[in-house]
Enzyme design. Structure first.
Site, PDB file in Angstrom:
ATOM      1  N   HIS A 226      17.627 -83.006  17.698  1.00 52.07           N
ATOM      2  CA  HIS A 226      18.963 -83.523  17.371  1.00 52.07           C
ATOM      3  C   HIS A 226      19.635 -84.186  18.564  1.00 52.07           C
ATOM      4  O   HIS A 226      20.636 -84.875  18.402  1.00 52.07           O
ATOM      5  CB  HIS A 226      19.848 -82.387  16.838  1.00 52.07           C
ATOM      6  CG  HIS A 226      19.449 -81.944  15.462  1.00 52.07           C
ATOM      7  ND1 HIS A 226      20.097 -82.348  14.323  1.00 52.07           N
ATOM      8  CD2 HIS A 226      18.436 -81.171  15.042  1.00 52.07           C
ATOM      9  CE1 HIS A 226      19.515 -81.828  13.261  1.00 52.07           C
ATOM     10  NE2 HIS A 226      18.493 -81.100  13.668  1.00 52.07           N
TER      11      HIS A 226
ATOM     12  N   ASP B  85      24.635 -89.135  23.534  1.00 48.58           N
ATOM     13  CA  ASP B  85      24.690 -88.314  22.324  1.00 48.58           C
ATOM     14  C   ASP B  85      23.481 -88.637  21.475  1.00 48.58           C
ATOM     15  O   ASP B  85      23.078 -89.808  21.388  1.00 48.58           O
ATOM     16  CB  ASP B  85      25.974 -88.671  21.537  1.00 48.58           C
ATOM     17  CG  ASP B  85      26.608 -87.469  20.867  1.00 48.58           C
ATOM     18  OD1 ASP B  85      25.866 -86.534  20.511  1.00 48.58           O
ATOM     19  OD2 ASP B  85      27.839 -87.471  20.677  1.00 48.58           O
TER      20      ASP B  85
END
Ligand code: ADQ
Length: 472
Positions: A153, A361
């Protein structure tokens, strides 16, 4: 169709707070049958070797307990003080304590042992995130030959950051025991491929290590997303509308600039406040016309670097207030608590600018949720970091370098002044991107690669699969 076993550090809880990932995987589990497996959240002196299964809102969830010491080494230690900062290229914030690795491995071995009796021969196992990198190795060691996939992720690091991680070669070997590795963005696949193609010895022992063989591992980008239809509905729900009304009363004519994040150093919050301060300093006419709301509940706050980020932010918000606030006007509201999805959807809808500026991110779902919550007739503008995985999807956002606070301040000015036609035009394309990359499609596309099914729900032979060249 084969059963699906989802494994992650935490399992979904009860109640409406479940995020998009939990909702999407719940749906997939309901269709495929199977269960979710993870840590119970309990710390005990002597964990039972057997997992406890329960039904949580229609899905079967298996859980194990951990010891306090193992959990500390595995979670706060190796996962969040070494892997998280290194994968986000913040080696300056990493605490390299190599001994945490033993706890990390022990917990993964414990997961594998507890999972073993529940695996049927044709089950498909989908492992999530950096806490669980060694799980496939541990399962293979116990004789499991099932298809096992891994999804990361967070971003994949550059080669030098990877080399700074203790035991990186073992971790890469662990990754090679998966059949499919899913990444958020193409940049992550490139970083991984660069490592796989140019491996070099990683110890000072003098004997070069054997390269890791990735010839049986497929690596590809599967960008995650939100549930845009659900967010669009939520944004006009009574609960969201209540939040909108409350905020409208408080804001009057001021345009709302909104940031929503976990309080994490990867999210670029100090840089964001600095950019906003520059906006106000350079554009006196905007004072009293604009308001920044930053929602940032603390996370992982037992870790020193997280407390320091929180302290820095407190000081910066205080400085901003001292510099610009008037007795009857405040430039910023900083809220250190989480909101439920309906309230967030209302805030997203009201905000003229969604300010999403992480320094790095994996994806950033707040960007997806902001886009999905907009009023099609009067949409806001997304100002987005080019270092979020979301930047590969949302090219029509105003993309900024979050380290360059002048650039972010200028993007904010442009966003606040953007004519309605341009806002609509950009938003339509952003919304198409959010639809194309919904969380449902993400789960479907990943699983159809990990466990292709032929007609009649039977497993299909794997074909047309591109493997990385063998580098062994
Ligand atoms: P996170 O770093 O946690 O996740 P992100 O994708 O931004 O980050 O947010 C995840 C969820 O948390 C979103 O659904 C959002 O609504 C919610 N959230 C964030 N701040 C909140 C707040 N202040 N109040 C309430 N809810 C809040 C990791 C990776 C990301 C990746 C996700 C999913 O770091 O890059 O997008 O996993 O893969």
């Amino acid at each position: 169709m084969s059963r699906l076993i989802v494994v992650s550090n935490r399992t979904p809880g009860k109640g409406p707070a479940a995020g998009g990932l939990a909702v999407a995987l719940r749906k997939t589990l309901a269709e495929r049958d199977g269960f979710w497996f993870g840590w119970s959240g309990r710390l005990v002196d002597r964990p039972d070797s057997e997992a406890v299964f329960e039904d949580i809102e229609g899905i079967k969830v298996g859980k194990i307990d951990l010891t306090r010491d193992d959990h500390h080494a595995y979670y706060a230690g190796f996962s969040n003080s070494i892997l998280w900062p290194s994968f986000h290229l913040r080696l300056d914030l990493a605490t390299i304590e190599g001994h945490w690795y033993e706890g990390y491995r022990r917990v993964n071995a414990q997961f594998a042992q507890a999972l073993l009796p529940h695996i049927a021969p044709d089950d498909v196992i989908w492992v999530h995130d950096y806490h669980m990198i060694p799980l496939a190795s541990e399962l293979r060691h116990l004789g499991i030959n099932n298809r096992i996939g891994f999804y990361l992720h967070i971003p994949f690091p550059t080669v030098d950051a990877l080399y700074a991680i203790p035991h990186h070669n073992e971790l890469m070997r662990d990754l090679s025991r998966y059949d499919l590795i899913g990444m958020q963005a193409n940049r992550d696949v490139s970083a991984f491929t660069e490592f796989a193609d140019h491996q070099s010895p990683s110890t000072l022992s003098g004997s070069p290590l054997k390269s890791v063989d990735f010839s049986r591992t497929e690596v590809a980008a599967f960008p995650i997303g939100s549930d845009p239809e659900a967010f669009a509905r939520l944004a006009v729900s009574p609960a969201a509308t209540k939040m909108v009304r409350r905020m409208e009363r408080a804001l009057g004519d001021q345009a709302l600039v909104l940031g929503v994040d976990r309080l994490d150093y990867s999210k670029g919050l100090p840089q964001r406040v600095e950019a906003y301060e520059k906006l106000l300093a350079n554009n006196a006419s905007l004072r009293r016309q604009v308001h920044l709301l930053q929602v940032a509940p603390p996370s992982r706050d037992t870790i020193k670097e997280y407390q320091e980020t929180s302290d820095t932010l407190d000081a910066m918000v205080g400085r901003l207030m001292g510099r610009f606030a008037e007795p009857d006007w405040q430039p910023v509201t900083y809220v250190k608590r989480a909101y439920g999805q309906p309230s967030l959807a209302g805030l997203y809808r009201l905000a003229r600018v969604g300010l999403v500026t992480p320094l790095r991110d994996g994806m950033n779902l707040v960007a997806h949720e902001y886009v999905a919550s907009q009023d099609p007739h009067d949409p806001g503008v997304l100002v987005l970091s080019r270092f979020a995985g979301a930047a590969e999807i949302f090219e029509d956002a105003l993309l900024v370098n979050p380290f360059d606070t002048d650039e972010t301040a200028e993007a904010l000015r442009l966003a606040l002044n953007m004519p309605i036609e341009e806002r609509r035009h950009r938003w339509e394309r952003l919304m198409a991107g959010a639809h194309d990359h919904s969380v449902d499609r993400w789960a479907e596309s990943y699983l159809s690669r990990l466990a292709p099914t032929g007609q009649n729900g039977q497993p299909a032979p794997v074909r047309d699969v591109l493997y990385l060249d063998s580098v062994a």
